[in-house]
Design a protein around this motif. Sequence first.
Motif: not given
Length: 548
Positions: A345-349, A433-440, A442-444, A451-454
């Motif tokens: 969160f900063a370098n990947n997303i 919850w874990r899959q949402i964090l992992r999904g973020l 992957r998706e981004f 912010t709107q995308q997140i």
Amino acid sequence: MLNRLYPVFVFLIMTSVSSDAQNLLSEKHNFTRQDTLRGSITQERAWWDLTYYHLDIKVDPDKKYISGKNTIHYKVLESQKLMQIDLQSPLKLTKAVQNGRELHIKHDGNAHFISLSEDQKTGDVNSIEMHYEGSPKEAINAPWNGGIIWKKDPNDNHFVASACQGIGASLWWPCKDHMYDEADSMLISVNVPKDLMNVSNGRLRQIEQFGDTKTYSWFVNNPINNYGVNINIGDYVNFSEVYDGLGGHLDMNYYVLRDHLEKAKEHFKDAPKMMKAFEHWFGQYPFYADGFKLVEVPYLGMEHQSSVTYGNEYKNGYLGNDLSGTGWGMKFDFIIVHESGHEWFANNITNKDIADMWIHESFTTYSETLFLDYYYGKEAASAYVIGTRKNIKNDRPLIGLYDVNHVGSGDIYFKGANMLHTLRQLIEDDEKWRQILRGLNREFYHQTVTTQQIESYISQETGIDLTEFFEQYLRTTKIPTLEYSISKNQLKYRWTNIVDKFDMPVQVKINGNEQWLFPKSDWKTETIDLKILSFEVDKDFYVNVTPL
């Protein structure tokens, strides 16, 4: 990056801004043309897509001087002939060259407008050389007041590093200094005195000796944001290990001062532990091609991509202190865990506008909680994140002002983490919850986002309309307050201090029994079979509670 917290953890200083930028954080925003040129996607930026940098510089520690050039490769999106390049005073952009022809430069403060003489045809990939030199701004108190840090190690060797989040990479090299556009790859060549070493992002490609100097060339295979690029110059020694991770074999390298080698070999065991926990929660480390490095520096540390900097004095906690006051913060080295969490969160997303810096800091601050969860369980993790609430100021919203390089409140750290912890309770399913964090991630993957995308992604994946939830916690300073009264076996309750249509459910214990309440702004009444002897709101929810 992180907030500076004094030992009592009361006074928070914004870490993402320089002393100049901090003046923008007052209630009266006196933004200037320079703020707009820095913070917006100007016409002179929008027509070209950054593809590759080759930063080729000489650093003279004795004179505190940098000279060299940055060759910028770009794809033409629209036919234009005026290009904005950013470089901050007192550095000087001495010339711009394309295909051997020197170009006219119009200087406008820290923005420099290059008049291109050749036609820029849509779809073409061109390059331009930006030559510069000078003594860059020296960091007064890195990393919070950014700049170049010119120090000496205990053996009187030069110990130099860069730290420029917020104030911007153009503080020390010419670039397209806006978060929305990243180079797809980069070569960083740094010439230093031969008895020193430079460590930068990516993998070491070659070392060349020129008389009494050496040039270290590091290649970055992945997209990289400007502030993530760094130089670290010192009398370094290296040790390494191979981590067997989700993406295969990951090279993990550690560069430390010569006298700290044995100490680092023991203390840096938190690094593979971090990697294991974060690959569990967030998915594969995003930069296998570039490896992972921890690099000792003469300041506290920062999240430079694949070159995470470390200056926590080989102590657990934050310089030996527990930010939560619970004891759990002493179970890990804060800088290793927090700054490495930024790899996801900063370098990947990466946020497109610095106003959305909460995306970097809220998720990364919560990564500390998830690290504890992985190794010590949910109760320890909850105690830690709840303990950090004492550091929240609620002075300004978490989201800053757009297009002027303006950051939101310092609460993007602890309030943001507690917002995410509350969201986790609403989901009521830790695996989801874990899959949402992992999904973020992957998706981004390797993208810049808004912010709107997140918000939209999380709402979609949870199946919950989180519009008012995010409006409440991100865009206001209001903390939802549950007002209630008890009369025999009746409970009356409602939300106050909320945005319109806020209706978040909350978990409570009535007479020791857990249940959900669904408050709104109007009073609701709950009738219990027995007289209500006790009522408690789950502390995992970041809300206030007021009995009447």
